[in-house]
Design a protein around this motif. Structure first.
Motif, PDB file in Angstrom:
ATOM      1  N   GLY A  95      14.428  21.244  -6.112  1.00  0.00           N
ATOM      2  CA  GLY A  95      14.870  20.556  -5.274  1.00  0.00           C
ATOM      3  C   GLY A  95      15.664  21.800  -4.419  1.00  0.00           C
ATOM      4  N   GLY A  96      16.006  21.840  -3.394  1.00  0.00           N
ATOM      5  CA  GLY A  96      16.665  23.238  -2.942  1.00  0.00           C
ATOM      6  C   GLY A  96      15.946  24.763  -3.738  1.00  0.00           C
ATOM      7  N   GLY A  97      15.171  24.489  -3.410  1.00  0.00           N
ATOM      8  CA  GLY A  97      14.382  26.088  -3.442  1.00  0.00           C
ATOM      9  C   GLY A  97      13.663  26.409  -5.012  1.00  0.00           C
ATOM     10  N   SER A  98      14.470  25.113  -5.554  1.00  0.00           N
ATOM     11  CA  SER A  98      14.854  25.075  -7.293  1.00  0.00           C
ATOM     12  C   SER A  98      13.639  24.587  -7.898  1.00  0.00           C
ATOM     13  CB  SER A  98      15.700  26.184  -7.766  1.00  0.00           C
ATOM     14  OG  SER A  98      16.618  24.870  -8.100  1.00  0.00           O
ATOM     15  N   THR A  99      13.323  24.522  -9.090  1.00  0.00           N
ATOM     16  CA  THR A  99      12.786  23.992 -10.120  1.00  0.00           C
ATOM     17  C   THR A  99      13.435  23.980 -11.434  1.00  0.00           C
ATOM     18  OG1 THR A  99      10.430  24.381  -8.936  1.00  0.00           O
ATOM     19  CG2 THR A  99      10.695  23.244 -10.792  1.00  0.00           C
ATOM     20  N   ALA A 100      13.047  22.346 -11.914  1.00  0.00           N
ATOM     21  CA  ALA A 100      14.494  21.878 -12.933  1.00  0.00           C
ATOM     22  C   ALA A 100      13.479  21.314 -13.768  1.00  0.00           C
ATOM     23  CB  ALA A 100      15.739  21.057 -12.990  1.00  0.00           C
ATOM     24  N   SER A 101      13.591  21.699 -15.128  1.00  0.00           N
ATOM     25  CA  SER A 101      13.476  20.988 -15.988  1.00  0.00           C
ATOM     26  C   SER A 101      14.111  20.863 -17.377  1.00  0.00           C
ATOM     27  CB  SER A 101      12.030  22.032 -17.157  1.00  0.00           C
ATOM     28  OG  SER A 101      12.264  22.560 -17.308  1.00  0.00           O
ATOM     29  N   TRP A 102      13.281  19.402 -17.927  1.00  0.00           N
ATOM     30  CA  TRP A 102      14.207  19.084 -19.471  1.00  0.00           C
ATOM     31  C   TRP A 102      13.533  17.724 -19.696  1.00  0.00           C
ATOM     32  CZ3 TRP A 102      14.035  16.970 -14.075  1.00  0.00           C
ATOM     33  CH2 TRP A 102      13.567  15.086 -14.387  1.00  0.00           C
ATOM     34  N   VAL A 103      14.047  17.907 -21.032  1.00  0.00           N
ATOM     35  CA  VAL A 103      12.994  16.675 -21.712  1.00  0.00           C
ATOM     36  C   VAL A 103      13.370  15.381 -22.001  1.00  0.00           C
ATOM     37  CG1 VAL A 103      12.015  17.125 -24.427  1.00  0.00           C
ATOM     38  CG2 VAL A 103      12.651  18.964 -23.335  1.00  0.00           C
ATOM     39  N   SER A 104      12.496  14.439 -22.474  1.00  0.00           N
ATOM     40  CA  SER A 104      13.197  13.454 -22.699  1.00  0.00           C
ATOM     41  C   SER A 104      12.211  12.616 -23.441  1.00  0.00           C
ATOM     42  CB  SER A 104      13.141  12.260 -21.011  1.00  0.00           C
ATOM     43  OG  SER A 104      11.728  11.889 -20.720  1.00  0.00           O
ATOM     44  N   VAL A 105      13.306  11.353 -24.126  1.00  0.00           N
ATOM     45  CA  VAL A 105      11.788  10.713 -25.021  1.00  0.00           C
ATOM     46  C   VAL A 105      10.846   9.966 -23.943  1.00  0.00           C
ATOM     47  CG1 VAL A 105      11.955   8.634 -26.382  1.00  0.00           C
ATOM     48  CG2 VAL A 105      13.236  11.035 -26.861  1.00  0.00           C
ATOM     49  N   GLU A 106       9.351   9.642 -24.108  1.00  0.00           N
ATOM     50  CA  GLU A 106       9.307   8.732 -23.361  1.00  0.00           C
ATOM     51  C   GLU A 106       8.557   7.019 -24.123  1.00  0.00           C
ATOM     52  OE1 GLU A 106       4.279   8.322 -21.441  1.00  0.00           O
ATOM     53  OE2 GLU A 106       5.700   9.691 -20.736  1.00  0.00           O
ATOM     54  N   VAL A 107       9.735   6.050 -23.993  1.00  0.00           N
ATOM     55  CA  VAL A 107       9.700   4.963 -24.905  1.00  0.00           C
ATOM     56  C   VAL A 107       8.221   3.866 -25.594  1.00  0.00           C
ATOM     57  CG1 VAL A 107      10.781   2.949 -25.505  1.00  0.00           C
ATOM     58  CG2 VAL A 107      12.747   4.861 -24.664  1.00  0.00           C
ATOM     59  N   ASP A 108       8.026   3.970 -26.282  1.00  0.00           N
ATOM     60  CA  ASP A 108       7.135   3.116 -26.547  1.00  0.00           C
ATOM     61  C   ASP A 108       7.967   1.456 -27.185  1.00  0.00           C
ATOM     62  OD1 ASP A 108       4.598   4.521 -25.997  1.00  0.00           O
ATOM     63  OD2 ASP A 108       4.620   5.496 -28.136  1.00  0.00           O
ATOM     64  N   SER A 109       8.437   1.930 -28.003  1.00  0.00           N
ATOM     65  CA  SER A 109       9.477   0.156 -28.685  1.00  0.00           C
ATOM     66  C   SER A 109      10.443   0.559 -28.329  1.00  0.00           C
ATOM     67  CB  SER A 109       8.968   0.121 -29.711  1.00  0.00           C
ATOM     68  OG  SER A 109       8.993   1.087 -30.603  1.00  0.00           O
ATOM     69  N   CYS A 110      11.334   0.091 -28.233  1.00  0.00           N
ATOM     70  CA  CYS A 110      12.993   0.116 -28.452  1.00  0.00           C
ATOM     71  C   CYS A 110      13.504  -1.060 -28.989  1.00  0.00           C
ATOM     72  CB  CYS A 110      13.469   0.302 -27.123  1.00  0.00           C
ATOM     73  SG  CYS A 110      15.646   0.235 -27.290  1.00  0.00           S
ATOM     74  N   ARG A 111      14.267  -1.770 -29.880  1.00  0.00           N
ATOM     75  CA  ARG A 111      14.597  -2.687 -30.263  1.00  0.00           C
ATOM     76  C   ARG A 111      15.921  -3.013 -31.101  1.00  0.00           C
ATOM     77  NH1 ARG A 111      15.604  -3.749 -35.674  1.00  0.00           N
ATOM     78  NH2 ARG A 111      14.894  -1.565 -37.308  1.00  0.00           N
ATOM     79  N   ARG A 112      17.180  -3.921 -30.420  1.00  0.00           N
ATOM     80  CA  ARG A 112      18.433  -3.720 -30.642  1.00  0.00           C
ATOM     81  C   ARG A 112      18.736  -3.442 -32.746  1.00  0.00           C
ATOM     82  NH1 ARG A 112      22.166  -7.356 -26.765  1.00  0.00           N
ATOM     83  NH2 ARG A 112      24.460  -6.872 -28.511  1.00  0.00           N
ATOM     84  N   LEU A 113      19.207  -3.305 -32.969  1.00  0.00           N
ATOM     85  CA  LEU A 113      19.997  -3.296 -34.073  1.00  0.00           C
ATOM     86  C   LEU A 113      20.993  -4.336 -33.942  1.00  0.00           C
ATOM     87  CD1 LEU A 113      19.467   0.557 -35.072  1.00  0.00           C
ATOM     88  CD2 LEU A 113      18.013  -0.696 -35.436  1.00  0.00           C
ATOM     89  N   THR A 114      20.774  -5.076 -35.439  1.00  0.00           N
ATOM     90  CA  THR A 114      22.049  -5.888 -35.679  1.00  0.00           C
ATOM     91  C   THR A 114      23.316  -4.950 -36.589  1.00  0.00           C
ATOM     92  OG1 THR A 114      21.065  -6.138 -37.838  1.00  0.00           O
ATOM     93  CG2 THR A 114      19.703  -7.673 -36.340  1.00  0.00           C
ATOM     94  N   PRO A 115      24.465  -6.083 -36.498  1.00  0.00           N
ATOM     95  CA  PRO A 115      25.787  -4.599 -37.332  1.00  0.00           C
ATOM     96  C   PRO A 115      24.918  -4.588 -38.657  1.00  0.00           C
ATOM     97  CG  PRO A 115      26.185  -6.831 -35.536  1.00  0.00           C
ATOM     98  CD  PRO A 115      24.441  -6.700 -35.735  1.00  0.00           C
ATOM     99  N   ALA A 116      24.695  -5.431 -39.020  1.00  0.00           N
ATOM    100  CA  ALA A 116      24.292  -4.921 -40.328  1.00  0.00           C
ATOM    101  C   ALA A 116      23.353  -3.928 -40.612  1.00  0.00           C
ATOM    102  CB  ALA A 116      23.531  -6.488 -41.357  1.00  0.00           C
ATOM    103  N   ALA A 117      22.648  -3.907 -39.905  1.00  0.00           N
ATOM    104  CA  ALA A 117      21.211  -3.315 -39.875  1.00  0.00           C
ATOM    105  C   ALA A 117      22.256  -0.955 -39.825  1.00  0.00           C
ATOM    106  CB  ALA A 117      20.781  -2.853 -38.841  1.00  0.00           C
ATOM    107  N   VAL A 118      23.275  -1.501 -38.341  1.00  0.00           N
ATOM    108  CA  VAL A 118      23.974  -0.060 -38.097  1.00  0.00           C
ATOM    109  C   VAL A 118      24.331   0.418 -39.087  1.00  0.00           C
ATOM    110  CG1 VAL A 118      25.466   0.512 -36.364  1.00  0.00           C
ATOM    111  CG2 VAL A 118      23.500  -0.782 -36.076  1.00  0.00           C
ATOM    112  N   ALA A 119      25.224  -1.118 -40.119  1.00  0.00           N
ATOM    113  CA  ALA A 119      26.409  -0.122 -41.360  1.00  0.00           C
ATOM    114  C   ALA A 119      25.307   0.430 -42.158  1.00  0.00           C
ATOM    115  CB  ALA A 119      27.161  -1.927 -41.489  1.00  0.00           C
ATOM    116  N   SER A 120      24.362  -0.670 -42.705  1.00  0.00           N
ATOM    117  CA  SER A 120      24.071   0.231 -43.715  1.00  0.00           C
ATOM    118  C   SER A 120      23.406   1.725 -43.730  1.00  0.00           C
ATOM    119  CB  SER A 120      23.036  -0.832 -44.667  1.00  0.00           C
ATOM    120  OG  SER A 120      21.186  -0.176 -42.913  1.00  0.00           O
ATOM    121  N   ASP A 121      23.260   2.202 -42.234  1.00  0.00           N
ATOM    122  CA  ASP A 121      22.753   3.246 -41.384  1.00  0.00           C
ATOM    123  C   ASP A 121      24.186   4.182 -41.667  1.00  0.00           C
ATOM    124  OD1 ASP A 121      19.959   2.473 -41.347  1.00  0.00           O
ATOM    125  OD2 ASP A 121      20.422   2.701 -39.524  1.00  0.00           O
TER     126      ASP A 121
END
Length: 122
Positions: A95-121
């Motif tokens: 756009g505007g005569g220029s090209t930009a690039s970036w890296v992202s994660v293409e997600v295959d799985s996403c799970r919510r962590l429980t508070p206990a799992a977060v605390a152990s990490d």
């Protein structure tokens, strides 16, 4: 299925992250009609990285394409801790005569962590 050479078999593009969603996920419809959900994941750096930099976290763009996973991720909210698995993808926009690039994660799985799992990490 074609056999792989040992060098080709060693190549992998696998990402496994745990972190906090920084803002509510956003749903977008592309000009092609494809729909995606994106969010940013805030991931703490480990102690070894902190010796090299004062930056405490990295913010990583994540993109979800699959319909069932899009619906699930769209219901998450800012501040929720999650575990994400997927692959790195380089994205381009122009756009505007220029090209930009970036890296992202293409997600295959996403799970919510429980508070206990977060605390152990921690």
């Amino acid at each position: 299925m074609t056999p792989q050479t040992p060098a080709a078999a060693a190549h992998q593009n696998l990402v496994h992250l745990t972190g906090r969603i920084s803002a509510d996920p956003e749903t977008r419809v592309l000009p092609s009609g494809d729909e995606l959900v994106s969010f940013r994941l805030v991931v703490r750096r480990d102690a070894a990285a902190l010796r090299r930099s004062k930056q405490l976290v990295d913010t990583i763009e994540c993109t979800v394409w699959r319909a069932a996973l899009r619906r699930s991720v769209a219901r998450l909210a800012a501040g929720v801790e999650v575990e994400v698995q997927g692959q790195l993808r380089r994205r381009f926009t122009s756009g505007g005569g220029s090209t930009a690039s970036w890296v992202s994660v293409e997600v295959d799985s996403c799970r919510r962590l429980t508070p206990a799992a977060v605390a152990s990490d921690a």
